[in-house]
Design a protein around this motif. Structure first.
Motif, PDB file in Angstrom:
ATOM      1  N   ARG A   1       0.767  -1.199  -0.062  1.00 38.48           N
ATOM      2  CA  ARG A   1      -0.394  -0.097   0.012  1.00 38.48           C
ATOM      3  C   ARG A   1       0.869   1.265  -0.227  1.00 38.48           C
ATOM      4  N   THR A   2       2.036   1.151   0.631  1.00 41.06           N
ATOM      5  CA  THR A   2       2.992   2.300   0.434  1.00 41.06           C
ATOM      6  C   THR A   2       4.055   2.391  -0.512  1.00 41.06           C
ATOM      7  N   CYS A   3       3.994   1.338  -1.355  1.00 36.92           N
ATOM      8  CA  CYS A   3       4.871   1.282  -2.387  1.00 36.92           C
ATOM      9  C   CYS A   3       4.552   2.260  -3.501  1.00 36.92           C
ATOM     10  N   LYS A   4       5.666   3.126  -3.890  1.00 40.30           N
ATOM     11  CA  LYS A   4       5.515   4.070  -4.904  1.00 40.30           C
ATOM     12  C   LYS A   4       6.128   3.466  -6.325  1.00 40.30           C
ATOM     13  N   THR A   5       6.894   2.456  -6.239  1.00 37.46           N
ATOM     14  CA  THR A   5       7.584   2.003  -7.362  1.00 37.46           C
ATOM     15  C   THR A   5       6.576   1.285  -8.690  1.00 37.46           C
ATOM     16  N   GLN A   6       5.622   0.411  -7.938  1.00 35.34           N
ATOM     17  CA  GLN A   6       4.981  -0.577  -8.788  1.00 35.34           C
ATOM     18  C   GLN A   6       6.061  -1.451  -9.540  1.00 35.34           C
ATOM     19  N   SER A   7       7.075  -1.806  -9.146  1.00 33.90           N
ATOM     20  CA  SER A   7       8.249  -2.326  -9.946  1.00 33.90           C
ATOM     21  C   SER A   7       7.896  -3.865 -10.162  1.00 33.90           C
ATOM     22  N   CYS A   8       6.938  -4.457  -9.369  1.00 33.41           N
ATOM     23  CA  CYS A   8       6.590  -5.841  -9.529  1.00 33.41           C
ATOM     24  C   CYS A   8       5.938  -5.804 -10.865  1.00 33.41           C
ATOM     25  N   TYR A   9       5.012  -4.676 -11.198  1.00 31.98           N
ATOM     26  CA  TYR A   9       4.373  -4.918 -12.409  1.00 31.98           C
ATOM     27  C   TYR A   9       5.088  -4.407 -13.543  1.00 31.98           C
ATOM     28  N   LYS A  10       5.641  -3.087 -13.308  1.00 30.92           N
ATOM     29  CA  LYS A  10       6.253  -2.395 -14.320  1.00 30.92           C
ATOM     30  C   LYS A  10       7.665  -2.915 -14.541  1.00 30.92           C
ATOM     31  N   GLY A  11       8.321  -3.709 -13.749  1.00 30.06           N
ATOM     32  CA  GLY A  11       9.795  -3.975 -13.928  1.00 30.06           C
ATOM     33  C   GLY A  11      10.945  -3.099 -13.447  1.00 30.06           C
ATOM     34  N   SER A  12      12.105  -3.525 -13.561  1.00 27.30           N
ATOM     35  CA  SER A  12      13.060  -2.526 -12.978  1.00 27.30           C
ATOM     36  C   SER A  12      14.594  -3.247 -13.615  1.00 27.30           C
ATOM     37  N   GLU A  13      15.532  -2.558 -13.583  1.00 25.96           N
ATOM     38  CA  GLU A  13      16.626  -3.121 -14.018  1.00 25.96           C
ATOM     39  C   GLU A  13      17.360  -4.536 -13.602  1.00 25.96           C
ATOM     40  N   LYS A  14      16.415  -5.071 -12.461  1.00 25.47           N
ATOM     41  CA  LYS A  14      16.931  -6.363 -12.084  1.00 25.47           C
ATOM     42  C   LYS A  14      16.071  -7.422 -13.091  1.00 25.47           C
ATOM     43  N   ALA A  15      14.777  -7.024 -13.415  1.00 25.91           N
ATOM     44  CA  ALA A  15      13.971  -8.013 -14.290  1.00 25.91           C
ATOM     45  C   ALA A  15      12.980  -7.210 -14.875  1.00 25.91           C
ATOM     46  N   GLU A  16      12.265  -7.995 -15.889  1.00 22.43           N
ATOM     47  CA  GLU A  16      11.276  -7.542 -16.544  1.00 22.43           C
ATOM     48  C   GLU A  16       9.920  -7.322 -15.489  1.00 22.43           C
ATOM     49  N   GLY A  17       8.960  -6.804 -15.907  1.00 20.73           N
ATOM     50  CA  GLY A  17       7.679  -6.616 -14.958  1.00 20.73           C
ATOM     51  C   GLY A  17       7.031  -8.054 -15.332  1.00 20.73           C
ATOM     52  N   CYS A  18       5.939  -8.131 -14.646  1.00 24.14           N
ATOM     53  CA  CYS A  18       5.022  -9.438 -14.617  1.00 24.14           C
ATOM     54  C   CYS A  18       4.881  -9.531 -15.936  1.00 24.14           C
ATOM     55  N   ASN A  19       5.212 -11.055 -16.358  1.00 19.68           N
ATOM     56  CA  ASN A  19       4.918 -11.243 -17.705  1.00 19.68           C
ATOM     57  C   ASN A  19       3.410 -11.722 -17.977  1.00 19.68           C
ATOM     58  N   MET A  20       2.690 -12.106 -16.749  1.00 21.20           N
ATOM     59  CA  MET A  20       1.041 -12.299 -16.830  1.00 21.20           C
ATOM     60  C   MET A  20       0.443 -11.109 -16.615  1.00 21.20           C
ATOM     61  N   PHE A  21       0.950 -10.152 -16.385  1.00 18.86           N
ATOM     62  CA  PHE A  21       0.235  -8.534 -16.358  1.00 18.86           C
ATOM     63  C   PHE A  21      -0.506  -8.698 -15.029  1.00 18.86           C
ATOM     64  N   GLN A  22       0.032  -9.425 -13.989  1.00 19.33           N
ATOM     65  CA  GLN A  22      -0.401  -9.241 -12.497  1.00 19.33           C
ATOM     66  C   GLN A  22       0.156  -8.196 -11.762  1.00 19.33           C
ATOM     67  N   PHE A  23      -0.796  -7.546 -10.687  1.00 23.42           N
ATOM     68  CA  PHE A  23      -0.238  -6.572  -9.819  1.00 23.42           C
ATOM     69  C   PHE A  23      -0.006  -7.398  -8.343  1.00 23.42           C
ATOM     70  N   VAL A  24       0.904  -7.492  -7.902  1.00 17.88           N
ATOM     71  CA  VAL A  24       0.841  -8.264  -6.523  1.00 17.88           C
ATOM     72  C   VAL A  24       0.140  -7.909  -5.449  1.00 17.88           C
ATOM     73  N   ARG A  25       0.144  -6.480  -5.456  1.00 22.26           N
ATOM     74  CA  ARG A  25      -0.719  -5.864  -4.645  1.00 22.26           C
ATOM     75  C   ARG A  25      -2.257  -6.213  -4.484  1.00 22.26           C
ATOM     76  N   THR A  26      -2.930  -6.381  -5.654  1.00 25.00           N
ATOM     77  CA  THR A  26      -4.256  -6.677  -5.737  1.00 25.00           C
ATOM     78  C   THR A  26      -4.519  -8.311  -6.093  1.00 25.00           C
ATOM     79  N   MET A  27      -3.277  -9.114  -6.197  1.00 25.41           N
ATOM     80  CA  MET A  27      -3.625 -10.449  -6.547  1.00 25.41           C
ATOM     81  C   MET A  27      -4.240 -11.131  -5.233  1.00 25.41           C
ATOM     82  N   ASP A  28      -5.413 -12.009  -5.538  1.00 25.53           N
ATOM     83  CA  ASP A  28      -6.038 -12.650  -4.255  1.00 25.53           C
ATOM     84  C   ASP A  28      -6.103 -14.095  -4.791  1.00 25.53           C
ATOM     85  N   ASN A  29      -5.510 -14.423  -5.916  1.00 23.50           N
ATOM     86  CA  ASN A  29      -5.669 -15.856  -6.398  1.00 23.50           C
ATOM     87  C   ASN A  29      -4.315 -16.220  -7.354  1.00 23.50           C
ATOM     88  N   SER A  30      -4.363 -17.483  -7.538  1.00 25.91           N
ATOM     89  CA  SER A  30      -3.082 -18.107  -8.194  1.00 25.91           C
ATOM     90  C   SER A  30      -3.338 -18.418  -9.529  1.00 25.91           C
TER      91      SER A  30
END
Length: 455
Positions: A198-227
């Motif tokens: 809730r406090t994260c400003k980067t949203q890098s889990c979805y957008k990606g960063s220099e470390k890795a691509e964003g989620c290839n399945m278009f998922q946003f961890v903050r709102t994920m409630d299923n697998s």
């Protein structure tokens, strides 16, 4: 510094997190994960394609046929239960998609049509491929199996050239649909800590960063409630600056009654899978010829393609119609909901018994034909051997099948109980009866002798 891990509802303890184990944490955050598995899978995939397209046309002696239909296909549902959609993270098609996108991909947004109707397209492709298997004898034809894999590969490459991330995997892959449904009953989940996210400003889990691509399945961890669409590829873990993400074991099937936005197309697929599992089992039994002859008397044709297609459609329509009728009974008598709403909600209760029937069917091939892998592998070295392919007796397999059906039926009934918000048997009886009937049908089918794929 990360905030304290939020405790699971109803628990006084912090949930166990595999990422708290230093070795696992370091491995998943490294460049080796999931790459080491992807490259290994890609190498094996290449060998399988080569053998299917250039090896012997005898399916009982072809190493590629044994690898795909005796080993990989039976094991896949087990992986979905144990580790969710992890297979999708290491799938050769996914790796090829990543390579194509980096080399020549235009990274255009996924078309709105695929976003809206992607799951329906997956449902249709799953039905068509299963139908084509019986019509064209794909399982029993090394060349047919090879052509099917190459056609799918062509679709992967085409979508990867034009569209971003894993558009094919999310919206077109027939196995992805199966994986999505079955992973809901899996024993593993990836989630984010809501307080931290809730406090994260980067949203890098979805957008990606220099470390890795964003989620290839278009998922946003903050709102994920299923697998349903989480591949556990680890990219979000690499990207998260706050160590918010956890990978946690859970009770299998518990997700089925906590879905916030149940979807018609997913419940429809669960019902369709039940029909397909039934027809897959029936076609391997001696009574199959009698069924075809009975249909032939009505159609007045001996065409296998025509009569099988009719049987296939009927087999799929039975669980769909049965679920609709049970939903209608429930809506009319006990629930302040529509038939459609009940169909969507309670369709997910099919998933455990789907898995049980599917696993029981595949277990027969895995345990009674396993040595085909050994014999066909020896052929690479010029050694030709034959013998009994089974590692256990048919009776042992049958006992395991009965146990699976019993467990799957009970879990589906429990899912009905939880989806129905713990209402009384008097209120939920149409759905209990629905599951019980299909449990009995699966049980009876496994009492009959089945034919082998290879000999």
């Amino acid at each position: 510094m990360s905030l304290p891990e939020k405790k699971l509802p109803g628990s006084s303890k912090k949930p166990f997190n595999f990422l708290d184990i230093p070795f696992i944490n370091k491995f998943i955050k490294s460049k080796w994960y999931p790459g080491i598995f992807q490259w290994l899978g890609l190498a094996i995939f290449g060998l399988i394609i080569f053998e299917l397209m250039t090896g012997t046309i005898n399916p009982h002696r072809n190493w590629g046929t044994a690898m795909v239909w005796v080993l990989w296909w039976p094991i896949i549902p087990i992986l979905f239960i144990a580790v969710g959609r992890f297979w999708c993270a290491v799938c050769p098609f996914g790796k090829i998609s990543d390579i194509v996108r980096r080399l020549v991909g235009s990274e255009s947004p996924m078309p709105k049509f695929l976003k809206k109707y992607g799951i329906w397209l997956i449902d249709i492709s799953f039905i068509v491929i299963t139908w084509a298997d019986h019509i064209f004898g794909v399982v029993h034809s090394p060349r047919g199996s090879g052509i099917l894999l190459l056609l799918l590969l062509t679709m992967v490459v085409a979508t990867s050239v034009f569209y971003e991330r894993r558009t094919f995997c999310k919206s077109l892959c027939f196995l992805g649909g199966l994986a999505g449904n079955y992973s809901r009953a899996g024993a593993l989940e990836l989630r984010g800590n809501i307080d931290i996210c809730r406090t994260c400003k980067t949203q890098s889990c979805y957008k990606g960063s220099e470390k890795a691509e964003g989620c290839n399945m278009f998922q946003f961890v903050r709102t994920m409630d299923n697998s349903h669409e989480c591949n556990i590829c680890g990219d979000c873990i690499k990207n998260c600056p706050n160590d918010s993400i956890r990978i946690t074991p859970r009770k299998p099937t518990m997700e089925l009654w906590g879905i916030k936005k149940p979807m018609l197309e997913q419940s429809f697929l669960a019902a369709v899978i039940m029909g397909i599992v039934l027809v897959q089992n029936v076609t391997m039994l001696q009574i199959w010829e009698q069924i075809l002859n009975g249909i032939g008397m009505v159609t007045r044709t001996t065409s296998y393609n025509v009569n099988f297609t009719i049987a296939f459609i009927i087999a799929m329509m039975i669980p769909i119609a049965a679920l609709w009728y049970a939903s209608k009974l429930g809506s009319k008598t006990y629930f302040d909901t529509s038939t459609k709403q009940n169909f969507i909600r309670f369709g997910y209760a099919y998933i455990p018994i789907d898995l049980a029937g599917h696993l029981g069917h595949n277990l027969f091939h895995l345990l009674t034909e396993t040595k085909a892998l050994y014999f066909t592998t020896l052929q690479f070295f010029g050694v030709y051997k034959s013998g009994n392919l089974a590692v256990v007796s048919d009776q042992t397999v049958q006992i395991l099948q009965f146990a699976l059906v019993g467990l799957g039926t009970w879990l589906s009934m429990y899912a009905v109980y939880r989806i129905g918000e713990k209402k009384s048997v008097k209120q939920l009886w149409p759905f209990y009866l629905l599951i019980l009937i299909f449990g009995i049908v699966n049980f009876l089918l496994f009492t009959l002798p089945m034919d082998h794929r290879v000999h």
